[in-house]
Scaffold this active site. Structure first.
Site, PDB file in Angstrom:
ATOM      1  N   SER A   1       0.845  -1.197   0.000  1.00 58.39           N
ATOM      2  CA  SER A   1       0.000   0.000   0.000  1.00 58.39           C
ATOM      3  C   SER A   1       0.875   1.240   0.000  1.00 58.39           C
ATOM      4  O   SER A   1       1.718   1.415   0.883  1.00 58.39           O
ATOM      5  CB  SER A   1      -0.896  -0.013   1.247  1.00 58.39           C
TER       6      SER A   1
ATOM      7  N   GLY B   1     -11.695   7.045   5.889  1.00 54.64           N
ATOM      8  CA  GLY B   1     -12.501   7.428   7.051  1.00 54.64           C
ATOM      9  C   GLY B   1     -13.463   8.569   6.781  1.00 54.64           C
ATOM     10  O   GLY B   1     -13.987   9.177   7.703  1.00 54.64           O
ATOM     11  N   ALA B   2     -13.715   8.882   5.513  1.00 52.92           N
ATOM     12  CA  ALA B   2     -14.582  10.010   5.184  1.00 52.92           C
ATOM     13  C   ALA B   2     -15.996   9.550   4.822  1.00 52.92           C
ATOM     14  O   ALA B   2     -16.832  10.350   4.423  1.00 52.92           O
ATOM     15  CB  ALA B   2     -13.989  10.805   4.025  1.00 52.92           C
ATOM     16  N   GLY B   3     -16.256   8.257   4.919  1.00 52.62           N
ATOM     17  CA  GLY B   3     -17.583   7.741   4.561  1.00 52.62           C
ATOM     18  C   GLY B   3     -17.794   7.722   3.057  1.00 52.62           C
ATOM     19  O   GLY B   3     -18.926   7.758   2.578  1.00 52.62           O
TER      20      GLY B   3
ATOM     21  N   SER C   1     -12.888   1.474   1.378  1.00 49.70           N
ATOM     22  CA  SER C   1     -12.675   0.019   1.463  1.00 49.70           C
ATOM     23  C   SER C   1     -13.359  -0.697   0.302  1.00 49.70           C
ATOM     24  O   SER C   1     -12.784  -1.619  -0.281  1.00 49.70           O
ATOM     25  CB  SER C   1     -13.130  -0.534   2.807  1.00 49.70           C
TER      26      SER C   1
ATOM     27  N   ASP D   1     -22.193   0.001  -1.043  1.00 50.20           N
ATOM     28  CA  ASP D   1     -20.910   0.565  -1.468  1.00 50.20           C
ATOM     29  C   ASP D   1     -20.280  -0.241  -2.613  1.00 50.20           C
ATOM     30  O   ASP D   1     -19.794   0.327  -3.595  1.00 50.20           O
ATOM     31  CB  ASP D   1     -19.941   0.612  -0.274  1.00 50.20           C
TER      32      ASP D   1
END
Ligand code: GLA
Length: 399
Positions: free
Chosen positions: A78, A134-136, A140, A184
């Site tokens: 990554s 982590g921003a919605g 992922s 998602d």
């Protein structure tokens, strides 16, 4: 001037990932793949009750440079974390790796039964993600869906889009352990440029809906409030359980089966006040999506703008008051954007932090962003981050 963070130009990002791959693994990648993050325009916390959602893919993508090897090992690098993680492909089980690598290994694990004659060779995968973490915005899902595209193509698995969606969902829920509802991954794989998709979570079928923001002189401003956001936490699972309790009490398989007409009478039958509110949100939200999509199918966004704004606002208010998944940062951003002239603003994604979307006239973007920025400064909240979102293409091979 408020800064708007743009996604990199795709061709530059692809070149960079290929270069990083060569530097890490000392070989050429066999293929370059990517998948987008998403914003859900409307239809929140309904996917796990077979509801309707209206997501679009954003310009921020996760890029994966990949090749097969004969080592029997998957090596995952990554760029964002600077780590390389290795795991044997054969016998992968949940818990074998954790953190970001679990979303990658989880896809291989979920596709294992597609490899004829047992587990395949090995893989080298270089991951360069631009979907803010982590921003919605489903960083992922973007990672899972880009890996699914890479493995499918390189191993010639011939999976359908829906099989890749199922593999990505399985990776997230069973391998990485985040019990999310499928919105998602469906958005990341099925979205199309210039469109939103009306996603029916009963069977994950989709209808493509025109969402030509630029042609209408509109922008979708994304405000990452940077309030901490985690779906692995118990709140999300608790909402799911409450929704299931609502369906059970009403004697239906899912709250999708409760018709909107007569829903408030039906909900009277739910005596638990919390389960009552949660169910009311879901039934109302599904109806809002239906109406929103009908407006878009019938004409241009501009023609339906007033009602669109009302629906966006009603969605947020219901998530704040009935579903209770908003947090002060999200409410401050929503209120400031509305006051500054947005055509509706709402939280997007799971909530408990994350991002807000605001539909704004193109020439108003700066004003709305700076109004939100000042509102945050006034309350001594961490500075929000702003993005513009053009409706983008779904996951696939870039080269
Ligand atoms: C998160 C989950 C989705 C969906 C949304 C809420 O993004 O991953 O499955 O439940 O929350 O709409």
């Amino acid at each position: 001037m408020t800064e708007l963070h743009a996604a990199p130009v795709d061709t530059d990002a692809i070149e960079k990932a290929a270069r990083e791959f060569r530097e890490t693994f000392g070989a050429e990648p066999e293929g370059m793949f990517s998948a987008p993050g998403r914003v859900n325009i409307i239809g929140e916390h309904v996917d796990y009750q077979q509801g309707l959602c209206l997501p679009m893919a954003i310009s921020h993508r996760c890029f994966v440079a990949a090749r097969r090897t004969d080592t029997g090992v998957v090596r995952m690098r990554s760029v964002q974390s600077g780590e390389t993680v290795e795991a044997p492909v054969e016998g992968l089980e949940p818990g074998a790796v954790d953190g970001w690598a679990s979303y990658v290994a989880g896809v291989l694990w979920a596709l294992a039964d597609r490899f004829e004659g047992g587990a395949p060779c090995g893989f080298d995968l270089l991951i360069d993600g631009y979907v803010p973490l982590g921003a919605g915005l489903s960083s992922s899902a973007a990672l899972e869906c880009a890996v699914a595209a890479a493995v499918d193509e390189l191993c010639e698995l011939g999976t359908s889009a829906h099989e890749r969606i199922r593999a990505a969902i399985k990776a997230e829920t069973e391998f990485a352990g985040a019990a999310t509802g499928g919105l998602d991954q469906s958005a990341s794989i099925l979205c199309e440029e210039g469109h939103a998709i009306l996603l029916d979570c009963r069977d994950f079928s989709t209808v493509s809906v025109p969402w030509d923001l630029a042609g209408q002189g509109l922008e979708l401003l994304i405000i990452d409030t940077r309030a901490p956001h985690s779906l692995v936490g118990g709140e999300y699972a608790e909402r799911r359980a409450q929704a299931e309790a609502g369906a059970r009490t009403l004697g239906v398989e899912s709250l999708r089966d409760v018709p909107f007409e007569g829903a408030s009478d039906a909900c009277q039958g739910i005596s638990d006040p919390v389960v009552h509110k949660r169910s009311r949100h879901i039934i109302g939200e599904i109806e809002r999506v239906r109406e929103f999509a009908e407006i878009l199918e019938a004409g241009s966004i501009r023609e339906g703008l007033e009602r669109i704004a009302e629906l966006l606002n009603a969605s947020h208010d219901s998530l704040r008051d009935d579903y209770e998944v908003s947090v002060p940062e999200l409410d401050v951003a929503v209120d400031a954007a509305r006051e500054a002239g947005a055509h509706g603003a709402r939280m997007t994604g799971g909530g408990f932090g994350g991002s807000v979307i605001a539909l704004v006239d193109a020439e108003m973007v700066e004003d709305v962003a700076s109004a939100v920025q000042s509102a945050f400064a006034k309350r001594a909240l961490a500075e929000p981050v702003f993005f513009l979102a053009a409706p983008s293409r779904g996951a696939g091979r870039d080269r």
